[in-house]
Design a protein around this motif. Structure first.
Motif, PDB file in Angstrom:
ATOM      1  N   ILE B  91      -0.597 -16.356  27.978  1.00 33.95           N
ATOM      2  CA  ILE B  91      -0.631 -14.904  28.177  1.00 33.95           C
ATOM      3  C   ILE B  91      -0.013 -14.539  29.522  1.00 33.95           C
ATOM      4  CG2 ILE B  91      -2.153 -12.915  28.401  1.00 33.95           C
ATOM      5  CD1 ILE B  91      -2.059 -13.946  25.607  1.00 33.95           C
ATOM      6  N   SER B  92      -0.441 -15.217  30.577  1.00 36.37           N
ATOM      7  CA  SER B  92       0.064 -14.855  31.906  1.00 36.37           C
ATOM      8  C   SER B  92       1.573 -14.993  31.971  1.00 36.37           C
ATOM      9  CB  SER B  92      -0.597 -15.726  32.976  1.00 36.37           C
ATOM     10  OG  SER B  92      -1.957 -15.404  33.057  1.00 36.37           O
ATOM     11  N   LEU B  93       2.093 -16.103  31.430  1.00 31.84           N
ATOM     12  CA  LEU B  93       3.538 -16.307  31.479  1.00 31.84           C
ATOM     13  C   LEU B  93       4.276 -15.319  30.577  1.00 31.84           C
ATOM     14  CD1 LEU B  93       3.831 -20.184  31.622  1.00 31.84           C
ATOM     15  CD2 LEU B  93       4.769 -18.564  33.264  1.00 31.84           C
ATOM     16  N   SER B  94       3.750 -15.088  29.370  1.00 31.22           N
ATOM     17  CA  SER B  94       4.527 -14.216  28.480  1.00 31.22           C
ATOM     18  C   SER B  94       4.474 -12.765  28.938  1.00 31.22           C
ATOM     19  CB  SER B  94       4.107 -14.379  27.018  1.00 31.22           C
ATOM     20  OG  SER B  94       2.725 -14.375  26.895  1.00 31.22           O
ATOM     21  N   VAL B  95       3.349 -12.324  29.521  1.00 29.78           N
ATOM     22  CA  VAL B  95       3.340 -10.964  30.078  1.00 29.78           C
ATOM     23  C   VAL B  95       4.425 -10.846  31.136  1.00 29.78           C
ATOM     24  CG1 VAL B  95       2.067  -9.397  31.586  1.00 29.78           C
ATOM     25  CG2 VAL B  95       0.927 -10.388  29.627  1.00 29.78           C
ATOM     26  N   ALA B  96       4.506 -11.857  32.017  1.00 31.73           N
ATOM     27  CA  ALA B  96       5.486 -11.790  33.099  1.00 31.73           C
ATOM     28  C   ALA B  96       6.905 -11.842  32.548  1.00 31.73           C
ATOM     29  CB  ALA B  96       5.243 -12.926  34.082  1.00 31.73           C
ATOM     30  N   VAL B  97       7.162 -12.776  31.632  1.00 33.38           N
ATOM     31  CA  VAL B  97       8.516 -12.911  31.086  1.00 33.38           C
ATOM     32  C   VAL B  97       8.944 -11.624  30.395  1.00 33.38           C
ATOM     33  CG1 VAL B  97       9.892 -14.043  29.316  1.00 33.38           C
ATOM     34  CG2 VAL B  97       8.452 -15.407  30.826  1.00 33.38           C
ATOM     35  N   LEU B  98       8.061 -11.125  29.522  1.00 32.77           N
ATOM     36  CA  LEU B  98       8.433  -9.935  28.749  1.00 32.77           C
ATOM     37  C   LEU B  98       8.605  -8.709  29.634  1.00 32.77           C
ATOM     38  CD1 LEU B  98       6.210 -10.418  25.587  1.00 32.77           C
ATOM     39  CD2 LEU B  98       8.688 -10.687  25.785  1.00 32.77           C
ATOM     40  N   SER B  99       7.715  -8.545  30.607  1.00 37.14           N
ATOM     41  CA  SER B  99       7.842  -7.332  31.414  1.00 37.14           C
ATOM     42  C   SER B  99       9.058  -7.418  32.325  1.00 37.14           C
ATOM     43  CB  SER B  99       6.560  -7.062  32.206  1.00 37.14           C
ATOM     44  OG  SER B  99       6.228  -8.174  32.992  1.00 37.14           O
ATOM     45  N   VAL B 100       9.353  -8.626  32.825  1.00 32.33           N
ATOM     46  CA  VAL B 100      10.562  -8.762  33.633  1.00 32.33           C
ATOM     47  C   VAL B 100      11.793  -8.480  32.764  1.00 32.33           C
ATOM     48  CG1 VAL B 100      12.063 -10.449  34.761  1.00 32.33           C
ATOM     49  CG2 VAL B 100       9.663 -10.307  35.401  1.00 32.33           C
TER      50      VAL B 100
END
Lengths: 500, 290, 308
Positions: B91-100
């Motif tokens: 979750i932490s990584l995909s939130v960051a990847v997607l929002s970036v």
């Protein structure tokens, strides 16, 4: 803009020059950590714990409750029901306000009229709008008239603070709110906006004197910080903690948790007006799936008491003989399976950060365990309230709440939650409506008890909602503080002291 | 002072690069490890991350309860922290990847558009950038949740809404400087279409600067997600994210340190390694800091 | 120059108007404060009465018109929750925000800038890289966690500092450090870059050739010339600080504008939110404007605004 600059400069000076607290002062001073600063100190304005924790100490109320929860005299020394709609109060003649003037029956009448005047716009209007008249009817005598027999009147008047007519009229509402004048055990000293409110002891108080010369109420929004304040000795009392923080306090030196069962009842509400929760069998399965003992023992550390009705023993209307629906997850699973598709619909469990998320998540897991598809929907409090009181069909399918009417009467808790027209209700039953109406419109205590007994039975058999447990309030305090918290979550400084 | 003098001399003579570029390798490895953990979560997590045990709450690392050994302890609902950390990485990584990605694409496109179209398009976009930079992120978050409802997708939307102006500004400035270069003028003179100029001639020249911003933003997004959880506006429980775990765990610093310590450490290592990688990239790619 | 100023001013006003309008309408998408104001037992009629007394039952456009009229008179209105003029509430919180921002800037500046200069001078060395790592580490922890850890260490386990709230200067230390650490890396980076820029200039080479010592070179020339970008970044960083202050102020119970913003947003105290956001937008735009000006004064080659 000039005003802004001037005020800023003043504030800057004040903030930089205020001296650090002196340790020797501590004995005379009690520091209380609230969550937020009071919204208002005018007791007829805002109604929220952080406000009334403070202003209840500045003002006297018409009547009050003892530590045991009984309604006892305060400004009114006696009262008498003169007719179905009229109660006559005898007003004490030995009370003076902090400015030295005497509290008169006219002040009482003024206070009632002020808070019930729609033009004044008190958020508390709903608690007093059954009162249609207030008159001085003799020496030291005030008569209140209600728009029908109103059995909860006294319980509501526990929350009616008496304000001085002359001060309010001379100062105006704004100035009065900023520097209130009351007759209570503590007098307003200073309100350092955003930082703290300071009260000083009223040495001329007619009743029990407070033990502390000075009291300071601070706003500390983060619960962990409130606990740290206690442990560091920066606060003597902190409100709104939970059982796990109580455990941390238990293990720390110099501080102790103070825990008391309250009139607050935790419940799992469902929207019984729309599919699939309109199915009483499904609701029964839900009720059986929730391990209420497990929640109270496991999560709350035993602080709380499982109930089978939407009331606590602190309420008028409580019946000893209504047992909770037993916990039986296997049976619940069977029911869900037998219902087939009806039970697999996606359902939302609406909640807000103020509700204990440990319990919300635990219940969601229990519902998932019997095969229901429930997801948690967290939103901020204002959005949640809007949804919960919005159009009936969009009210939450599931919700977890902890209800208190601050009146310790079944009417204040069952009526809003179960009466079909109420803006909280997700349940409609003509039979229930009649019972709740009976309960609120007769002064006959036995008839009331019978009505609420029947209403609780009906709520249970129809699983209108699922009462979970009587909530315990958790406070943290310095080991030296002597205080017994009460069921109505009041915080009266003159009922506290230091232990020697 | 002689060491400093040596540094100066190296700088002056243009001789560069000692151990610096190799120092970033361990952090690349850490980042890669986190990505791997996130990808393989279903395979490597020992337990169901959401399975509760109300009688096994707040167990210390190493304690066994109901046949489960909590190697890193259990949380406030008796869930296995190891499994939650592993799933939380996802979750932490995909939130960051997607929002970036979302804010990067939107911001870059708008910034480039403003710089090439000029006129009223430029005014509208760049004023919008000013407006968005002036609105508190919390307010945007609450509005988004109130209007769209809560959830993973909306966390990404909130973060993208708050951060796109950053890319827009960089893309705008970079595009302006590139747009006047002779070969771009030539392309325009030869009648190349606007999209062609943007994507063939301009984008390759500004992508370096955008990448640097994106790397630095990545760490920030991980922290912002955590901050939203702290304010009760993050991903929905019981979904595990490091930020959500940490914001609950901080209430147990004095009684069950492990609930916050492990997600805190993971989060710290992730953000630190991404920041160091970003800093390194910046040195390599951004001409201004070379 | 005059035309440039006029145009920038025009743009700033447009942005302010945009912020005002956006804030006004989107806030009202999120409901209103009435449900939070009335006791739980209130009926629908009570709620409607409350809403009417706040003036929130009027059509949206009528409310917007009234809002614009108030703004034109610089009247920020009154808080629904506290029944006090918004301007008074903001004025009471502003000093604390200024103190916190000042403290945080001090921390970020006095640790970040020397580190950045040192890293530039020692460029390419392992320890310079290591220090950059440390600076970055300081901003890699969520403040809501590092904050409570600081409170536990410095106020609970060792009673060196007060745990929370405003009071004397000691209360300011922990929140300033927590907030300042977030900006430290920015300062270090900008200081490093601008010192590196200076190092490559001719006057440095010739000074070196004349045998000026490194220490003297740094003190006499580099710092002064490299300071402009650092100062301008300080101006921009203030608005970042205000955003970061939301969580720091919550954790340390610091009564600044960040805490006020969250509380008013959560309680739907529209007029307070509008006041705070407008103030924030004003400051942000002003600072950006000042930074641009500063740049153009220092380096006239920069084409003003980039869009002439």
């Amino acid at each position: 803009m000039k005003r802004l600059l001037a005020a800023t400069a003043l504030g800057l000076m004040a903030a930089l020059s205020s001296p650090a607290l002196d340790g020797a002062l501590a004995k005379e001073l009690i520091t209380v950590d609230l969550v937020n600063e009071p919204s208002s100190l005018d007791p007829h304005k805002q109604w929220n714990p952080d406000s009334y924790y403070v202003y209840r100490n500045i003002f006297d109320n018409l009547v009050t409750r003892s530590d045991e929860g009984e309604i006892i005299p305060q400004v009114a020394s006696a009262w008498e029901q003169v007719s179905d709609t009229q109660v006559k109060f005898t007003i004490r003649d030995d009370i003076t306000f902090h400015d030295g003037t005497k509290l008169t029956p006219e002040d009482v009448v003024f206070s009632v009229k002020r808070i019930t005047d729609p033009a004044f716009g008190s958020p508390q209007l709903g608690q007093f709008n059954k009162i249609t008249g207030a008159e001085v009817t003799g020496e030291n005598e005030v008569t209140l008239t209600t728009d029908g027999p109103y059995p909860v009147l006294l319980a509501q008047l526990v929350k009616l603070s008496v304000v001085p007519q002359h001060a309010v009229e001379e100062m105006g509402d704004d100035a009065f709110n900023a520097a209130p004048v009351g007759s209570g055990p503590y007098a307003f000293e200073a309100w350092n906006r955003g930082v703290d409110v300071t009260l000083t002891r009223n040495d001329a108080y007619w009743g029990d004197q407070g033990a502390f010369a000075e009291a300071r109420f601070r706003a500390v929004p983060d619960a962990s910080t409130r606990v740290a304040d206690l442990q560091a000795g920066a606060a003597d009392l902190a409100v709104s903690l939970n059982s796990d923080l109580a455990m941390q306090i238990e293990g720390a030196p110099g501080v102790k948790p103070l825990i008391a069962l309250t009139e607050r009842v935790a419940y799992l509400g469902f929207n019984t007006r729309i599919a699939p929760m309109d199915n009483a069998e499904l609701r029964r399965a839900v009720a059986m799936s929730v391990d209420r003992e497990g929640i109270v023992e496991g999560i709350l550390g035993g602080n709380g008491a499982v109930v089978g009705q939407m009331l606590s023993p602190a309420h008028v209307g409580w019946a000893d003989d209504i047992e909770p629906i037993p916990y039986d997850p296997d049976m619940a699973k069977e029911i869900v399976e037998s219902l087939g598709d009806a039970a697999t619909a996606e359902m939302s469990f609406d909640t807000a950060p103020v509700f204990d998320q440990r319990i919300v998540q635990a219940i969601q897991q229990m519902l998932a365990d019997i095969g229901l598809n429930v997801s948690i929907n967290m939103m901020d409090m204002a959005s949640y309230l809007k949804k919960a009181q919005g159009p009936e069909e969009s009210r939450p399918m599931f919700s977890f709440g902890r209800w208190s009417c601050a009146c310790q009467d079944a009417d204040g808790i069952m009526y809003p939650l179960l009466q079909s027209q109420s803006n909280w209700s997700r349940y409609a039953s003509p039979e229930m409506d009649k019972l709740l109406e009976d309960g609120r419109s007769t002064l006959d205590e036995d008839a009331r008890l019978a009505a609420y007994h029947a209403a609780s039975e009906l709520a249970k058999s129809d699983v209108a909602l699922l009462p979970l447990y009587q909530v315990a309030a958790v406070y943290g305090a310095s080991e030296k503080l002597d205080w017994t918290p009460t069921a109505n979550e009041s915080l009266f400084l003159n009922r506290m002291g230091w232990t020697e | 002072m002689s060491a400093a003098a040596q540094g100066l001399r190296e700088r002056l003579t243009g001789r560069r690069r000692g151990p610096g570029s190799r120092a970033v390798l361990p952090f690349l490895a850490i980042f890669a490890a986190f990505v791997l953990i996130a990808l393989l979560a279903p395979l490597i997590a020992p337990n169901d991350p959401n399975s509760q045990n109300l009688m096994g709450r707040l167990k210390a690392p190493g304690v066994t309860a109901r046949n489960i050994t909590y190697w890193l302890g259990s949380d406030e609902l008796g869930r296995d922290l190891v499994s939650r950390l592993i799933w939380g990485a996802r979750i932490s990584l995909s939130v960051a990847v997607l929002s970036v990605a979302l804010s990067g694409v939107v911001g870059t496109v708008l910034g480039m558009a403003a710089a090439t179209a000029r006129g009223w398009v430029e005014t509208v976009i760049m004023r919008l950038v000013d407006v968005f930079l002036s609105i508190p992120a919390v307010l945007l978050a609450i509005i988004t949740v109130a209007v769209l409802g809560p959830g993973f997708t909306n966390v990404v939307i909130v973060l993208a809404l708050t951060r796109w102006p950053r890319y827009a500004r960089v893309a705008y400035g970079q595009t302006l400087s590139v747009a006047n270069m002779p070969y771009v003028r030539l392309a325009r003179f030869m009648g190349a279409s606007m999209p062609r100029i943007l994507f063939i001639h301009i984008l390759p020249n500004i992508i370096g600067a955008i990448t640097v911003v994106a790397t630095l933003e990545f760490g920030l997004m991980v922290l912002f997600e955590a901050g939203l959880s702290f304010l009760g506006l993050g991903v929905q429980p019981p979904t595990a994210s490091w930020g959500a775990m940490l914001s609950v765990g901080r209430n147990y610093v004095g009684s069950a340190w492990w609930i916050s310590a492990f997600p805190g450490l993971c989060l710290f290592l992730l953000v630190l390694s991404v920041n160091l990688i970003g800093d390194h990239l910046r040195d390599r790619l951004d001409p201004k800091s070379r | 120059m005059g035309r440039y100023l006029a145009r920038r001013l025009g743009q700033a006003l447009v942005a302010l108007f945009g912020v005002m309008t956006l804030i006004f309408f989107v806030q009202r998408l999120t409901g209103d404060p009435t449900y939070l104001l009335v006791p739980e037992t209130a009926t629908q009629a009570d709620i409607e009465a409350m809403r009417a007394s706040l003036g929130l039952d009027r059509p949206l456009l009528v409310q917007y018109g009234a809002f614009l009229a108030d703004m034109a008179r610089l009247d920020f209105g009154r808080s629904y929750i506290q029944n006090v003029p918004v301007i008074d509430i903001i004025a009471s919180r502003l000093p604390y925000t200024l103190q916190l921002a000042g403290g945080a800037l001090l921390v970020a500046f006095f640790i970040g800038v020397p580190l950045g200069v040192w890293m530039a001078v020692r460029r390419g060395h392992a320890e310079a890289k290591g220090f950059m790592g440390l600076v970055l580490a300081a901003q890699s922890m969520p403040t809501f966690w590092s904050g409570i850890l600081m409170i536990m260490v410095f106020a609970v386990w060792n009673q060196w500092l007060p745990p929370s709230g405003a009071g004397g200067w000691k209360n300011l230390i922990m929140p300033s450090v927590a907030l300042g650490l977030l900006s430290m890396a920015t300062f270090a980076r900008v200081a490093r870059t601008s010192v590196l820029d200076e190092l490559s200039k001719d006057y440095v080479r010739s000074a070196r050739a004349r045998g000026v010592t490194t220490g003297r070179l740094v003190r006499r020339h580099l710092l002064r010339n490299a300071s402009i970008p650092v100062i301008s970044i300080a101006a921009m960083e203030v608005s970042q600080l205000l955003a970061g202050a939301v969580i720091v102020e919550t954790v340390f119970a610091w009564p600044g504008l960040g805490l006020l913003t969250v509380q008013s947003i959560v309680s739907r105290d529209f007029l307070v939110v509008q006041g705070v956001v407008l103030l924030g937008a004003f400051v942000t735009i002003l600072l950006n404007f000042a930074a641009d000006l500063l740049y153009s004064l220092v380096d006239p080659r920069i084409r003003l605004g980039g869009t002439s």
